[in-house]
Design an enzyme around this catalytic site. Sequence first.
Site, PDB file in Angstrom:
ATOM      1  N   SER A   1      24.731 -10.736   3.453  1.00 16.62           N
ATOM      2  CA  SER A   1      24.390 -10.028   4.685  1.00 16.62           C
ATOM      3  C   SER A   1      25.215 -10.419   5.892  1.00 16.62           C
ATOM      4  O   SER A   1      25.102  -9.782   6.945  1.00 16.62           O
ATOM      5  CB  SER A   1      22.909 -10.226   5.004  1.00 16.62           C
ATOM      6  OG  SER A   1      22.141  -9.291   4.302  1.00 16.62           O
ATOM      7  N   SER A  31      15.691  -4.562   6.627  1.00 11.61           N
ATOM      8  CA  SER A  31      15.858  -3.678   5.472  1.00 11.61           C
ATOM      9  C   SER A  31      17.335  -3.394   5.262  1.00 11.61           C
ATOM     10  O   SER A  31      18.011  -2.848   6.152  1.00 11.61           O
ATOM     11  CB  SER A  31      15.099  -2.359   5.674  1.00 11.61           C
ATOM     12  OG  SER A  31      15.400  -1.447   4.638  1.00 11.61           O
TER      13      SER A  31
END
Length: 355
Positions: free
Chosen positions: A78, A176
């Site tokens: 991420s 998310s």
Amino acid sequence: MIGKLSLLVAATLLTQTFPAHAAQDSLHRAAQEIVDLGATGVQIRSVRDGRVRTVAAGVADLVTREPVSTEGRFRIGSTTKPFVATVLLQLVAEHRIRLDDPIEEHLPGLLPDGKTITVRMLLQHTSGLYEYLRGMPLTSDDFPKYRFKHFEPEDLIEIAAAKPLDFRPGTAYSYSNTNYVVLGMLIERITGRPWGAEVTERIFLPLGMDHSSAPGDRIRIPGRHARGYQQAGRSLVDVTEMNPSLAGSAGALISTTADLDRFVRALVGGRLLPRALFAEMTRPLPFTGGYALGLETRTTPCGVTVIGHSGGIPGYGTVAFASLDGTRRVLASLTFGHGPGDDAVRALVDKVVCA
């Protein structure tokens, strides 16, 4: 997987690599603590007032027992998100998109609630979109089913779009990865080029990030790298090779600590975004837990505010943070093995920044 485990070209900097026996060095102790908590290996790059230090601990390969390199490449998970967010904000600066545009305006029909979800909401995880990884868990039992499969971004969004929103858009925060898969598609729609090509052209090449890449479907990490492991019962499974399309624009990039340092330094130094947009990027809402537009913001125990992102993908964890003035930076990659948890990884940032 790609959760919140979750930056210029410098003038000549002195780099010191401290050997394993330098037990009194605080940076080495921080690295060894990560290994003691279950990681198979870790490399850390610390920058403090222009002084660069790199350390490593553990092993890069459980079979050969090769030591971890401080220059090895790794999957950043991420930590991909600030790159995607930076490209989007550059497009805002070019007046090709606005932060408060509904996604339906640019990607009609993609999301059932596309008229009420804006670009800003996607960037700050306030869209309410279902996390697609809930529909394809990456535990040791399930990961083999997805490990080498190719996914189009539409495949991942379809998983999320089939579920109701977690909340009304703009009213709450929930991390998310679906948000950033949509943003990758948005970059391609606006520019006519894949999101990875835009990251390469706009960030990697200008900053000299020669060891960073958007791998597409390529399953191997190029160059020297530590093997990534995932726990399966009491054993560890080597998951280094995988098709990163399951992460896509939410977490597929490959980099090094030196390259990530170039990125965070350029970002806080104003080389990538106009001052006003960087201020937007680092301004979280009261209910987002410090998350702004593709960046985590946090205040360390010593009072230094840092911005950046952590990242996780099967086998690998990453942190990349810098103080707002750029004088303190910490970049690290670890291979999970039997641990550690998110709290220990966050504590690593505090230890290095506040040492």
